[in-house]
Design a protein around this motif. Structure first.
Motif, PDB file in Angstrom:
ATOM      1  N   ILE A 181       8.255 -14.615  47.615  1.00  0.00           N
ATOM      2  CA  ILE A 181       8.855 -15.821  46.997  1.00  0.00           C
ATOM      3  C   ILE A 181       9.582 -16.708  47.845  1.00  0.00           C
ATOM      4  O   ILE A 181      10.461 -16.421  48.379  1.00  0.00           O
ATOM      5  CB  ILE A 181       9.877 -15.658  45.654  1.00  0.00           C
ATOM      6  CG1 ILE A 181       9.055 -14.743  44.613  1.00  0.00           C
ATOM      7  CG2 ILE A 181      10.397 -16.724  45.101  1.00  0.00           C
ATOM      8  CD1 ILE A 181       8.102 -15.604  43.639  1.00  0.00           C
ATOM      9  N   VAL A 182       9.329 -17.893  47.774  1.00  0.00           N
ATOM     10  CA  VAL A 182      10.046 -19.108  48.741  1.00  0.00           C
ATOM     11  C   VAL A 182      11.259 -19.410  47.785  1.00  0.00           C
ATOM     12  O   VAL A 182      11.346 -19.578  46.723  1.00  0.00           O
ATOM     13  CB  VAL A 182       9.186 -20.205  49.071  1.00  0.00           C
ATOM     14  CG1 VAL A 182       9.865 -21.451  49.532  1.00  0.00           C
ATOM     15  CG2 VAL A 182       8.080 -19.675  49.709  1.00  0.00           C
ATOM     16  N   MET A 183      12.397 -19.678  48.505  1.00  0.00           N
ATOM     17  CA  MET A 183      13.540 -19.913  47.840  1.00  0.00           C
ATOM     18  C   MET A 183      14.144 -21.510  48.105  1.00  0.00           C
ATOM     19  O   MET A 183      13.979 -21.718  49.240  1.00  0.00           O
ATOM     20  CB  MET A 183      14.911 -19.307  48.221  1.00  0.00           C
ATOM     21  CG  MET A 183      16.279 -19.751  47.752  1.00  0.00           C
ATOM     22  SD  MET A 183      17.805 -18.693  48.285  1.00  0.00           S
ATOM     23  CE  MET A 183      17.530 -17.215  47.813  1.00  0.00           C
ATOM     24  N   LYS A 184      14.178 -22.072  47.095  1.00  0.00           N
ATOM     25  CA  LYS A 184      14.595 -23.768  47.265  1.00  0.00           C
ATOM     26  C   LYS A 184      16.188 -23.937  46.719  1.00  0.00           C
ATOM     27  O   LYS A 184      16.261 -23.314  45.828  1.00  0.00           O
ATOM     28  CB  LYS A 184      13.582 -24.535  46.553  1.00  0.00           C
ATOM     29  CG  LYS A 184      12.191 -24.890  47.321  1.00  0.00           C
ATOM     30  CD  LYS A 184      11.464 -25.888  46.493  1.00  0.00           C
ATOM     31  CE  LYS A 184      10.197 -25.930  47.154  1.00  0.00           C
ATOM     32  NZ  LYS A 184       9.329 -26.996  46.667  1.00  0.00           N
ATOM     33  N   LYS A 185      16.937 -24.341  47.519  1.00  0.00           N
ATOM     34  CA  LYS A 185      18.307 -24.614  47.001  1.00  0.00           C
ATOM     35  C   LYS A 185      18.379 -26.220  46.568  1.00  0.00           C
ATOM     36  O   LYS A 185      17.714 -26.956  47.234  1.00  0.00           O
ATOM     37  CB  LYS A 185      19.321 -24.637  48.431  1.00  0.00           C
ATOM     38  CG  LYS A 185      19.203 -23.201  48.718  1.00  0.00           C
ATOM     39  CD  LYS A 185      20.120 -23.127  49.990  1.00  0.00           C
ATOM     40  CE  LYS A 185      20.027 -21.629  50.643  1.00  0.00           C
ATOM     41  NZ  LYS A 185      20.950 -21.499  51.919  1.00  0.00           N
ATOM     42  N   VAL A 186      18.571 -26.267  45.252  1.00  0.00           N
ATOM     43  CA  VAL A 186      18.358 -27.433  44.683  1.00  0.00           C
ATOM     44  C   VAL A 186      19.711 -27.765  43.847  1.00  0.00           C
ATOM     45  O   VAL A 186      20.547 -27.095  43.458  1.00  0.00           O
ATOM     46  CB  VAL A 186      17.180 -27.307  43.663  1.00  0.00           C
ATOM     47  CG1 VAL A 186      15.902 -26.777  44.348  1.00  0.00           C
ATOM     48  CG2 VAL A 186      17.647 -26.356  42.593  1.00  0.00           C
TER      49      VAL A 186
END
Length: 291
Positions: free
Chosen positions: A146-151
């Motif tokens: 899983i890729v983590m995106k900080k949003v």
């Protein structure tokens, strides 16, 4: 689930009978734009027989109409997908996230089941890949990366600040016993290989419920962690505090801090007990092996 009883080592031989029910918890009608993105990621799955089970809690008529209108935007037959199922769970007020997952499981009918939070999404080949990996080695659970995106979530869209492909690092059960590196939408579960008694979430928990589930299942049934080498989806980490992850508590008063922290403290106690039981079990197995 008679339609999914066909056995195969490879998904290419399994045909359309192998299906996945993807349980989506949806809580906030004002965040339909995020739900829409998650839904689109299911409509576009390369595996045909993927069905969304959308579980909501005590929605009124207007909320249900808005939800169903979003679902109706997609021609599910054209995508070669079953129509999503919407379940409006009657539940006590408050955070009932584990209960909603169990309601979704009670409505599952396909051989495989997966979970997806409404503010996250998966890649096009996610379930074809994970189901194939599970069937290949007869695993009860197969994991993907899983890729983590900080949003930051705004009123009608999500702003991406950063992307991290190494945010969830771990290789197997030993690492899982230390900490959870497998988000709830990173795996599929084969319902033919996990008993109904184990395929459920602890409804006492409103935090770490997915970690508790994995600790119970992964130390009892065969799992495929090696498949994590391929990324299958995105986890959106909300820096604005909209998610359940503790963030920015220095900016709230003591009463609100305690309110936010209490479910975490309780969940961590449950997890600690679970880990203690597992370690004692593994020690007994080691002693038996030596004798």
């Amino acid at each position: 689930m008679a339609q999914d009883h066909q056995k195969s080592d490879h998904i290419v031989h399994a045909g359309p009978l192998i299906g996945v029910d993807v349980i989506i918890r949806f809580h906030d009608i004002e965040r339909l734009y995020e739900f829409d993105r998650a839904l689109l990621s299911l409509a576009c799955q390369s595996l045909p027989n993927v069905r969304a089970i959308v579980v909501v809690q005590n929605f009124d008529r207007e909320q249900l109409e808005r939800l169903k209108a979003t679902i109706a935007k997609y021609d599910w037959a054209a995508f070669d997908k079953p129509e999503p199922l919407v379940v409006n769970a009657e539940a006590p007020p408050g955070d009932q996230r584990s209960l909603l997952l169990n309601v979704g499981l009670a409505n599952a009918s396909h051989r495989f089941v997966a979970f997806l939070d409404s503010d996250d999404y998966v890649y096009e080949d996610c379930y074809e890949y994970l189901v194939g990996e599970a069937l290949k080695v007869r695993a009860a659970v197969a994991f993907g990366g899983i890729v983590m995106k900080k949003v930051i979530g705004l009123k009608t869209f999500v702003y991406n600040l950063d992307l991290d492909k190494g945010g969830f690092s771990g290789k197997g059960r030993d690492d899982l016993l230390r900490d959870n590196f497998c988000p709830i939408h990173s795996f599929v579960v084969d319902r033919e290989r996990v008993s109904a008694a184990d395929l459920k979430f602890d409804e006492r928990l409103t935090r770490l419920e997915d970690y508790d589930f994995l600790l119970r299942v992964c130390f009892k049934y065969p799992c495929r962690f090696e498949s994590r080498e391929k990324f299958v989806g995105v986890y959106n980490w909300h820096l604005d505090g909209r998610g359940s992850i503790l963030f920015g508590l220095d900016h709230v008063d003591d009463a609100k801090k305690k309110e936010k922290e209490a479910p975490w403290h309780y969940a961590r106690r449950i997890i600690w007990r679970r880990k203690t039981e597992i370690r004692e079990y593994l020690e007994r197995l080691s002693e038996i092996a030596k004798s």
